[in-house]
Write an enzyme that holds these catalytic residues in place. Structure first.
Site, PDB file in Angstrom:
ATOM      1  N   ASP A   1       0.912   4.051   1.599  1.00 46.10           N
ATOM      2  CA  ASP A   1       1.342   4.711   3.008  1.00 46.10           C
ATOM      3  C   ASP A   1       2.467   3.990   3.263  1.00 46.10           C
ATOM      4  OD1 ASP A   1      -0.539   2.853   3.364  1.00 46.10           O
ATOM      5  OD2 ASP A   1      -0.973   3.557   5.372  1.00 46.10           O
TER       6      ASP A   1
ATOM      7  N   HIS B   1       0.861  -1.087   0.082  1.00 48.27           N
ATOM      8  CA  HIS B   1      -0.021   0.060   0.042  1.00 48.27           C
ATOM      9  C   HIS B   1       0.857   1.281  -0.078  1.00 48.27           C
ATOM     10  CE1 HIS B   1      -3.986  -1.976   1.616  1.00 48.27           C
ATOM     11  NE2 HIS B   1      -3.603  -2.035   0.352  1.00 48.27           N
TER      12      HIS B   1
ATOM     13  N   ASP C   1      -1.139  -2.882   9.910  1.00 53.44           N
ATOM     14  CA  ASP C   1      -2.101  -3.263   9.109  1.00 53.44           C
ATOM     15  C   ASP C   1      -2.493  -4.601   9.306  1.00 53.44           C
ATOM     16  OD1 ASP C   1      -2.302  -0.877   6.708  1.00 53.44           O
ATOM     17  OD2 ASP C   1      -0.580  -0.992   8.073  1.00 53.44           O
TER      18      ASP C   1
END
Length: 300
Positions: A65, A63, A203
């Protein structure tokens, strides 16, 4: 010892006063970076961290970020006249990511060696004096947590060394793990002692591999995307954790200390919810930009 610097504590996007979650580890002159989101270079500058001796970059997942800062970081390292290779470790798709990076950073003057992790598999990668273990966690895309361990050899036994007739000038070599003069370290060292263990995981929902790899860790740096207990349904939907779930993970894994990180942009005052986590696991605190510590071997 293991030097630890959490560059930022944010998730999704950088905010004024809150950089994206990224971690620098240093051991015996070598540095390792976990994740490189947007603004990682600025966060490192503010924290006084140099990437001069950085030789390994680990990505938890792909991802933006956690990866958007990678092109600029690699270019900066190249501009420092680096010629030594960098190892890039990440989930399936990391090779494709590097090829994409090269379309906007074609001038890289040093090799980047890619290790793609096997899905749903725990894997250990030796890094000289220490080792990294990647373990699968539960997110919306393939995602890994990382365990960093610095092993510690057994105590040297001078009585045994003398009884074996080993010359004293060889003792320091055996203590450092070298085979020398026909002798081996195993002949004069006791059982391995407790080393240093750090675990970093963002995450994810609570996961068995996380519990297992965090067991007895000196420090667990774990995501707490949401502080509010009523955000549990949202955490489940997006495959993240609340503060309370991270604290329960620390308690279950019997870690020594927990730092919460990867806060949602909507969580403007994470300190207001710290007490809820600390009620479950007392040695819980908040991550922050540039937060540092040094983990040492315990005396035995």
């Amino acid at each position: 010892m293991l030097d630890v610097c959490l560059l930022g504590c944010g998730g999704t996007m950088p905010l004024p006063g809150r950089w994206l979650t990224s971690l620098v580890l240093r051991c015996n002159g070598h540095s390792l970076l976990i994740d490189a989101g947007e603004g990682t270079q600025i966060a490192a500058r503010e924290a006084g961290c140099s990437f001069k001796n950085l030789d390994t970059i680990c990505l938890t997942h792909l991802h933006a970020d956690h990866t958007a800062g990678l092109p600029g970081l690699l270019l900066t390292m190249g501009n420092m006249d680096r010629t030594d290779p960098v190892t890039l470790i990440g989930p399936p798709g990391t090779k494709r990511l590097l090829e994409a990076v090269k379309t906007i950073a074609p001038e890289l003057v040093f090799p980047v060696w890619v290790t793609e992790l096997e899905p749903n598999t725990t894997q250990t990668i030796p890094l000289g004096d220490w080792e990294i273990t990647a373990f699968p966690v539960n997110h919306t895309v393939p995602c890994f947590g990382y365990q960093a361990q610095v092993p510690r050899a057994g105590r040297f036994d001078p009585v045994r060394a003398a009884a074996l007739g080993i010359p004293k000038q060889l003792w320091r070599h055996l203590q450092s793990g070298e085979c020398v003069g026909g002798f081996t370290p195993q002949q004069v060292l006791g059982a391995p002692r407790r080393g240093i263990k750090l675990v970093y995981s963002t995450d994810t929902r609570p996961a068995k591999a996380l519990y297992r790899c965090a067991e007895g860790a000196d420090l667990l740096i774990c995501e707490g995307m949401y502080g509010e207990a009523d955000k549990l349904a949202k955490a489940k939907e997006t495959c993240h954790m609340t503060f309370q779930e991270a604290a329960k993970t620390a308690l279950r894994s019997n870690v020594r200390e927990l730092w919460l990180t990867h806060f949602s942009p909507s969580l403007s005052r994470p300190g207001e919810y710290l007490s809820q986590a600390a009620a479950i696991f007392p040695n819980t605190s908040l991550g922050s930009n540039g937060r540092r510590t040094t983990l040492h071997f315990t005396e035995e």
